[in-house]
Write a protein that holds these residues in place. Structure first.
Motif, mmCIF file in Angstrom:
data_model
loop_
_atom_site.group_PDB
_atom_site.id
_atom_site.type_symbol
_atom_site.label_atom_id
_atom_site.label_comp_id
_atom_site.label_asym_id
_atom_site.label_seq_id
_atom_site.Cartn_x
_atom_site.Cartn_y
_atom_site.Cartn_z
ATOM 1 N N ILE A 83 0.839 -1.194 0.000
ATOM 2 C CA ILE A 83 0.000 0.000 0.000
ATOM 3 C C ILE A 83 0.879 1.250 0.000
ATOM 4 C CG2 ILE A 83 -1.677 1.334 1.350
ATOM 5 C CD1 ILE A 83 -2.908 -1.119 0.123
ATOM 6 N N GLY A 84 0.556 2.177 -0.880
ATOM 7 C CA GLY A 84 1.276 3.442 -0.925
ATOM 8 C C GLY A 84 2.631 3.366 -1.588
ATOM 9 N N HIS A 85 2.986 2.202 -2.141
ATOM 10 C CA HIS A 85 4.299 2.047 -2.764
ATOM 11 C C HIS A 85 4.198 1.468 -4.174
ATOM 12 C CE1 HIS A 85 8.663 1.359 -3.003
ATOM 13 N NE2 HIS A 85 8.355 0.182 -3.534
ATOM 14 N N THR A 86 3.405 0.437 -4.319
ATOM 15 C CA THR A 86 3.283 -0.236 -5.610
ATOM 16 C C THR A 86 2.256 0.464 -6.492
ATOM 17 O OG1 THR A 86 3.751 -2.349 -4.541
ATOM 18 C CG2 THR A 86 2.862 -2.433 -6.763
ATOM 19 N N TYR A 87 2.682 0.867 -7.675
ATOM 20 C CA TYR A 87 1.764 1.478 -8.631
ATOM 21 C C TYR A 87 0.963 0.386 -9.354
ATOM 22 C CZ TYR A 87 4.315 5.863 -8.022
ATOM 23 O OH TYR A 87 4.879 6.995 -7.483
ATOM 24 N N LYS A 88 -0.246 0.744 -9.763
ATOM 25 C CA LYS A 88 -1.102 -0.201 -10.479
ATOM 26 C C LYS A 88 -0.403 -0.706 -11.737
ATOM 27 C CE LYS A 88 -5.689 -0.682 -12.551
ATOM 28 N NZ LYS A 88 -6.978 0.007 -12.844
ATOM 29 N N LYS A 89 0.296 0.185 -12.438
ATOM 30 C CA LYS A 89 0.997 -0.203 -13.655
ATOM 31 C C LYS A 89 2.069 -1.248 -13.361
ATOM 32 C CE LYS A 89 3.583 1.615 -17.618
ATOM 33 N NZ LYS A 89 4.588 0.554 -17.550
ATOM 34 N N SER A 90 2.776 -1.090 -12.239
ATOM 35 C CA SER A 90 3.822 -2.044 -11.864
ATOM 36 C C SER A 90 3.235 -3.421 -11.589
ATOM 37 C CB SER A 90 4.581 -1.550 -10.628
ATOM 38 O OG SER A 90 5.248 -0.347 -10.898
ATOM 39 N N LEU A 91 2.069 -3.433 -10.929
ATOM 40 C CA LEU A 91 1.390 -4.698 -10.637
ATOM 41 C C LEU A 91 0.960 -5.390 -11.927
ATOM 42 C CD1 LEU A 91 0.159 -6.679 -8.622
ATOM 43 C CD2 LEU A 91 -1.847 -5.211 -8.475
ATOM 44 N N LEU A 92 0.393 -4.614 -12.855
ATOM 45 C CA LEU A 92 -0.041 -5.184 -14.132
ATOM 46 C C LEU A 92 1.154 -5.658 -14.960
ATOM 47 C CD1 LEU A 92 -2.830 -2.625 -15.148
ATOM 48 C CD2 LEU A 92 -3.149 -4.979 -14.356
ATOM 49 N N ASP A 93 2.231 -4.867 -14.953
ATOM 50 C CA ASP A 93 3.438 -5.254 -15.701
ATOM 51 C C ASP A 93 4.028 -6.551 -15.152
ATOM 52 O OD1 ASP A 93 3.214 -3.063 -17.323
ATOM 53 O OD2 ASP A 93 4.756 -1.875 -16.310
#
Length: 239
Positions: free
Chosen positions: A176-186
Motif C-alpha cells: 500500500i502506498g508504494h506499488t503502482y497499479k501499472k507495476s502490478l499489471l506489468d
C-alpha cells in the motif's frame, strides 16, 4: 552449523492474515499437489522477504516440514538479517563448492529450515537455469512439504521470472502506498508471458483501518463478540 534465529511475530492481526494464506496454500497442496512457491515483489521495497519469512514460519507452525530459500544472489548479505551468520548457500551449491546437505541451516522455528543465497553473484540467471538448479529442486521436493523461494522483484531482475516457470505457483507481493497499479499489471503480464502459475497477490504494509475494513470480523472470537450478540438475543426474547 548453529541454528539461525527466526524472529517471532506476536501481532494477532498479522498472524490472522498469514493464517489465511496458510489455509489457501494447504488447499492448493491438497487439491493440486503444490509445494514450491515463488514469492516476489512487483517492485523493490515491497517487503517480499518479510512476507516470505512469515509465510514460511506460519507453514512450519502448522506442522509442515518447510524450507525458506533466499534466491536473491544479487543483494549483499549485509542487507539481509538472516544471513549475518550464514555466508554460504545456494550459489555455492550451484557452483559445485558445497554439497546439498551443507547449505541447509536449521532454525529456531520448529519444522523450518533455511538456505541462504550464498556468495554474491553479478548475474545469477545462468546458475538459475542450470542443471544443478533442476537437481536441487528435485532434492528439495523429496525432503520438504513446502518450499518457499524468496526472489528479487519481478520488475527489477529476470531471476524471479526464471524461477517462476518451474515452481508450482507464484505469489506477487505489492504494498500500500508504494506499488503502482501499472507495476502490478506489468509484473503479472511478465509472469503470464512465460506461463508461470500466478495464483494471487499478497498486499503488504496495510494499516489497521484498511485491514479492519476488509476483514470486519477478524477479532470475533478473540474479543468474544459472540457473547454480546448472545446477550442481545436473550434481551430481545425477554421483551
Amino acid at each position: 552449523m548453529g541454528k539461525l534465529e527466526i524472529y517471532k511475530n506476536d501481532s494477532f492481526v498479522l498472524n490472522d492474515a498469514f493464517d489465511q494464506a496458510v489455509m489457501n496454500l494447504h488447499i492448493l497442496k491438497k487439491q493440486n499437489g503444490y509445494k514450491s512457491f515463488v514469492i516476489c515483489g512487483c517492485e523493490t521495497g515491497d517487503g517480499t522477504t518479510t512476507v516470505a519469512i512469515n509465510l514460511a514460519a506460519a507453514l512450519a507452525g502448522s506442522g509442515w516440514n518447510t524450507v525458506l530459500i533466499d534466491g536473491d544472489m544479487r543483494k549483499k548479505n549485509d542487507y539481509k538479517r538472516l544471513n549475518e551468520n550464514a555466508s554460504q548457500g545456494l550459489s555455492d551449491y550451484l557452483m559445485d563448492r558445497l554439497l546439498f546437505e551443507e547449505i541447509i541451516y536449521d532454525t529456531t522455528t520448529e519444522n523450518l529450515s533455511y538456505i541462504p543465497c550464498g556468495e554474491l553473484i553479478d548475474n545469477p540467471v545462468r546458475l538459475l537455469c542450470s542443471g544443478k538448479m533442476n537437481k536441487i529442486r528435485e532434492d528439495l521436493a523429496k525432503k520438504f512439504d513446502f518450499i518457499i523461494f524468496d526472489m528479487p522483484a519481478i520488475n527489477a531482475a529476470m531471476d524471479a521470472k526464471v524461477m517462476a516457470t518451474d515452481a508450482d505457483a507464484t505469489i506477487l507481493v505489492s504494498s500500500i502506498g508504494h506499488t503502482y497499479k501499472k507495476s502490478l499489471l506489468d509484473a503479472a503480464n511478465t509472469l503470464k508471458e512465460v506461463n508461470a502459475n500466478l495464483i494471487g497477490t499478497i498486499i503488504n504494509k496495510t494499516d489497521m483501518e484498511q485491514y479492519v475494513a476488509s476483514h470486519e470480523e477478524y477479532d470475533y472470537f478473540q474479543n468474544e463478540r459472540y457473547i454480546n450478540k448472545l446477550t442481545k438475543k436473550k434481551r430481545a426474547k425477554r421483551k
